[in-house]
Each structure stands twice: as structure tokens, then as C-alpha cells.
Design a protein around this motif. Sequence first.
Motif, short mmCIF file in Angstrom:
data_model
loop_
_atom_site.label_atom_id
_atom_site.label_comp_id
_atom_site.label_asym_id
_atom_site.label_seq_id
_atom_site.Cartn_x
_atom_site.Cartn_y
_atom_site.Cartn_z
N LYS A 140 0.75 -1.09 0.04
CA LYS A 140 0.12 0.07 0.07
C LYS A 140 0.94 1.20 0.01
O LYS A 140 0.57 2.22 -0.57
N ASP A 168 0.73 3.73 -3.42
CA ASP A 168 0.39 4.94 -3.46
C ASP A 168 1.48 5.97 -3.84
O ASP A 168 1.44 6.83 -4.30
N TYR A 169 2.78 5.56 -3.50
CA TYR A 169 3.87 6.45 -3.88
C TYR A 169 4.18 6.37 -5.56
O TYR A 169 4.48 7.37 -5.99
N SER A 208 1.86 5.70 -7.79
CA SER A 208 0.44 6.23 -8.28
C SER A 208 0.96 7.96 -8.44
O SER A 208 0.52 8.63 -9.44
N LYS A 209 1.29 8.27 -7.25
CA LYS A 209 1.44 9.89 -7.09
C LYS A 209 2.67 10.37 -8.38
O LYS A 209 2.42 11.38 -8.58
#
Length: 219
Positions: free
Chosen positions: A39, A43-44, A46-47
Motif C-alpha cells: 500500500k 500510493d507512492y 501512483s502519485k
Amino acid sequence: TARNIKAMGFKSQRFWISLDSMFSIDENDEPHVIQSYYKIQRDYVSKCCNAGIKLGLVMFSSFATPYGVHYDNGYSVPDPEEDPELYGRWLNVNGRCAAKLKELFPEFNVFEPGNEPDFANASCIHKDGYIWMGDYGANVDYLFNDEVKANIILDLCYYVRKYVKEVDPTTRVSIPGLTNLDTTPDFLDTMYRRIESKTLPYGTEYSDTEPDHYFDVLN
């Protein structure tokens, strides 16, 4: 990081992923996602990609190990001469992890299985028992010579390439990034000579002397 990527207009990034943090390995040597680590990385990545990254290279900042095997650090590798069966399992486990990683992160276009294998202190590829960043005297019994290191890296690239291309044939594999030591050209030469030796890759019926079957990118 994402803010800087967007501001500077960067289009490529090297992502560090620890395979032994991303996956647990079951009794069949199959990888399973460790959700807490996944997770954070999901998140990293995707950003970064939403900020403009188009070319994602993933570098293995540690390797996975077969079921029931525990090493002191993530860059320890089974000795292919002392325990070839375990070495073969290790190759397949890391190949399977690479394929699973590609499924989880389709943004990863290039796979780099390891880092700086030519580094003189062998901190990025060694036998179990190696003391991380310890002195030479403490680690001398846990070092591979250059020919064995080259064999390991080439075998690993071959297996990772085989597995990830089953998921996406357009995915490329890079040899682990080399240093700029005076001996680096010699190590690269050793890698090509090992391909030509007709002894690689491990565990196949026939040898393969085509460099493009081991890696797509010379890093």
C-alpha cells in the motif's frame, strides 16, 4: 517527490522495491503480497506517475528467498556451486516475484534485478554470513569471485526476463546498474564472456549465448 516531478517535468524514475518486504513466500515457493508494504509503494508510485512519470524502472533493493530460507540481509544469494538446487529455487522465486510485481505495477516498464554487482566490497551480492558494510577481513569468506557474480546476475536477469515477459512482452530487463570503478569495464567483459561460455543459464536443457535473451538494456 511528486510535486518536484511535476514542476521539473521529469518523465522517468528509478523506483526501489524490496522483494522480501513486498512478498512472503509459501511452501510452494509462490509469492504473496504483504499488504502493508504494498500500500505504501502503490500510493507512492501512483502519485509519481500521476505527476508525469512515463518510464518507470524498478530496481530490486533486496531479493526474495525460497520458503524456509532466512538470510542475514536481502542481498545474500545461495552459492550456486555449493547448493545448486537451492540456487535454482532462488532464481525461480525471484522470477515469480518479478512477474507478480509487474501485475501489481503495470507502470514498471523496465526491471533492474539488483544493484552494482561489480562493487568491490560486494555489498549488493554475496553469500549468507556477509556483514553489511563490514571490513574485508570479516567478509572474505562470503564473497563470490567475478565469474560467479557474473553468472548469478546473468541467471537472475534471464529468469526475471522470462517471467515478466509472460505477463507483458513489452517489459524490458536491464542489467543491474554498474559502478564507475576502474575495474567496471573488466566486470562487464566478464559478463559477456560468461554468456559466450555456453554454460548459462542455470537449469535449462541448452545453453543460450544470445545476450538479448538475458537483458534488453545495458545500464
